[in-house]
Design an enzyme around this catalytic site. Structure first.
Site, PDB file in Angstrom:
ATOM      1  N   ARG A   1     -56.312  -2.232 -17.140  1.00 14.65           N
ATOM      2  CA  ARG A   1     -57.560  -2.939 -16.617  1.00 14.65           C
ATOM      3  C   ARG A   1     -57.321  -3.800 -15.419  1.00 14.65           C
ATOM      4  O   ARG A   1     -58.272  -4.124 -14.420  1.00 14.65           O
ATOM      5  CB  ARG A   1     -58.427  -3.597 -17.501  1.00 14.65           C
ATOM      6  CG  ARG A   1     -59.546  -2.771 -18.100  1.00 14.65           C
ATOM      7  CD  ARG A   1     -60.358  -3.594 -19.119  1.00 14.65           C
ATOM      8  NE  ARG A   1     -59.457  -3.928 -20.384  1.00 14.65           N
ATOM      9  CZ  ARG A   1     -60.104  -4.806 -21.442  1.00 14.65           C
ATOM     10  NH1 ARG A   1     -61.194  -5.355 -21.029  1.00 14.65           N
ATOM     11  NH2 ARG A   1     -59.292  -4.877 -22.374  1.00 14.65           N
TER      12      ARG A   1
ATOM     13  N   TYR B   1     -29.728 -18.210  18.678  1.00 12.71           N
ATOM     14  CA  TYR B   1     -29.354 -16.489  18.513  1.00 12.71           C
ATOM     15  C   TYR B   1     -29.107 -16.186  19.842  1.00 12.71           C
ATOM     16  O   TYR B   1     -29.889 -16.166  20.818  1.00 12.71           O
ATOM     17  CB  TYR B   1     -31.008 -16.084  18.010  1.00 12.71           C
ATOM     18  CG  TYR B   1     -30.383 -14.699  17.349  1.00 12.71           C
ATOM     19  CD1 TYR B   1     -29.551 -14.155  16.702  1.00 12.71           C
ATOM     20  CD2 TYR B   1     -31.627 -13.749  17.792  1.00 12.71           C
ATOM     21  CE1 TYR B   1     -29.551 -13.019  16.160  1.00 12.71           C
ATOM     22  CE2 TYR B   1     -31.587 -12.421  17.382  1.00 12.71           C
ATOM     23  CZ  TYR B   1     -30.432 -12.125  16.604  1.00 12.71           C
ATOM     24  OH  TYR B   1     -30.066 -10.790  16.236  1.00 12.71           O
TER      25      TYR B   1
ATOM     26  N   ALA C   1     -45.265  -7.933 -25.094  1.00 14.38           N
ATOM     27  CA  ALA C   1     -45.192  -8.154 -23.601  1.00 14.38           C
ATOM     28  C   ALA C   1     -44.978  -6.726 -23.021  1.00 14.38           C
ATOM     29  O   ALA C   1     -44.455  -6.310 -21.903  1.00 14.38           O
ATOM     30  CB  ALA C   1     -44.416  -9.005 -22.931  1.00 14.38           C
TER      31      ALA C   1
END
Length: 455
Positions: A16, A387, A10
């Site tokens: 490509r 908030y 790997a």
């Protein structure tokens, strides 16, 4: 029972793919290609997995984590050179080494198990997994002798016209006996058009030594397909997802239109659930039995109990209890837990909240950072104001509370059990149990104002 070491190649960039991401980390069926390969190897009986990394090594190791050991191929000098990097990890191991490619996500545990079994039964020094392709362009060709045994493998760039006419290809997947493999690697040269050390040349070395080289031909060449471009990635995606859909349908799941349903490889769905078109099920999503999911629904890393209905909605990192009814046009954000029998309706967003059994959030509401009890009714347009510009605060709504329409609950605040909140209120103080909380200005009517204003 199989017991081998898998060495997974790997290290390549995959030019490509035209990507800054290592090729093996491109996702197919919701998982990196490399994860599919490692999973198939382990299911087939691999006792250890050693992954050879190179380009983007740190990213690959971080993504894959403890699923594999890693060795580094700092300079990519061919497949033989890649396997050389695993020499120290293999050490004095005397068993079978299965060499795999990290860009073959369609591999199955069944195919790898059959490869290992064929190798052991043949008592071969090496066994090559081959495939026959109508268009073998780009692959190394498997050249057999008159007796039908593997004589050598020729890379396309080094093949003659006659060899290029052969349609049996090398998939890049092998079983080797470890110590003969390591010895043969010492005999590799880079005397070829690419100037690389080919692992395929080990086959020629074994044949020259009189060692037995065996081959197994895959029944379905698509399982061995390597991914080298975005087009091939899309083709593999389609094949892998169809495989998943077939598996689910064979196990009692109704999928109304497989061509418009997208389910990741790791998703589980129990029998008698119906999946409607344009549904995406992603990640570690788990769906119980007798559910109705979709249409136009996306669930990521979300758990559904039995008999859940969810449609025209998006949920991620959530839990939805049995018998819940969600949608349409609902957004359930991470850390949301809906208990059994909950109803969440049109244009509702819930985040980091627990909604108790049988509670209802029918429409046009935002519930954030909230602990909601059982049997609560949330009126249309209710907002938990969580908030303050610096910190998030929690809202508590206890059992059987009733919140009137267009209410703002300014956290931190608690609405007690059985309490009511009058419509249009902005609640900034706790509402005791069984009380009515009202927080709105007294109405004043100014007679004649409208007529004067229009004049």
């Amino acid at each position: 029972m199989a017991d081998f070491v898998a060495v997974v190649l790997a290290a390549g960039k995959g030019t490509r793919m035209k990507s800054a991401l290592p090729k093996v980390l491109h996702r197919v069926g919701g998982q990196p290609m490399l994860a599919h390969v490692l999973g198939a190897a382990k299911q087939a009986g691999a006792a250890r997995c050693v992954t050879v990394v190179g380009f983007g090594a740190a990213a690959v190791e971080e993504e894959i984590g403890a699923a594999s050991e890693f060795v580094v191929q700092a300079e990519q000098l061919g497949t033989g050179h890649a396997v050389m990097q695993a020499r120290e990890a293999l050490g004095k191991y005397n068993g079978t080494v299965m060499v795999l490619c990290g860009d073959t996500p369609l591999l199955t545990a069944d195919l790898l198990g059959r490869l290992y079994a064929a190798h052991r039964e043949a008592q071969a020094a090496a066994t090559v997994l081959t495939a026959k392709m109508a268009d073998p362009a780009g692959y190394g060709r498997v050249i057999r002798d008159r007796a039908g045994q593997v004589a050598r493998i020729v890379e396309q760039k080094d093949a003659s016209a006659d060899e290029l006419a052969v349609n049996e290809i090398n998939t890049g997947i092998y079983c080797f006996e470890c110590q003969p493999l390591l010895a043969a690697l010492d005999g590799l040269t880079c005397d070829n058009k690419q100037g690389e050390y080919y692992l395929t040349d080990v086959i020629g070395i074994f044949v020259g030594q009189g060692a037995k080289v065996w081959a197994l031909t895959a029944d379905d060449e698509r399982e061995t397909m390597g991914i080298n471009s975005r087009r091939q990635l899309a083709e593999a995606e389609k094949l892998l997802r169809r495989r998943k859909l077939d598996e689910l349908m064979d196990n009692g799941v109704t999928i109304m239109d497989p061509d418009s349903t997208f389910i990741d490889a790791a998703v589980t769905v129990d029998a008698d659930t119906v999946i409607y078109p344009f549904t995406w099920l992603e990640g570690a999503t788990r769906i119980g039995g007798c559910c109705s999911v979709g249409p136009n629904t996306r669930l990521a890393d979300t758990v559904l109990g039995d008999n859940v209905t969810i449609h025209f909605s998006y949920a991620h990192e959530c839990e939805i209890g049995s018998g819940a009814n969600v949608g349409p046009y609902v957004h359930l954000r991470p850390a949301t837990e809906l208990a059994s029998g909950v109803k969440v309706g049109n244009f509702v967003e819930i985040k980091n909240s627990k909604v108790g059994p049988g509670s209802k959030v029918p429409h046009l509401s935002y519930i954030g950072d909230t602990d909601m009890g059982a049997g609560v009714n949330i009126g249309s347009g209710t907002i938990t104001v969580n908030y303050d510009g610096r910190k998030k605060h929690r809202t508590v709504i206890e059992d059987n509370a009733f919140i009137g329409c267009n209410t703002n609950l300014v956290a931190p605040v608690t609405v007690g059990s059985g309490a009511y909140v009058g419509a249009g209120s902005t609640i900034t103080k706790n509402v005791p149990a069984d009380s009515l909380g009202v927080a709105r200005a007294r109405q004043s009517n100014i007679e004649g104002w409208a007529k004067k204003h229009k004049g």
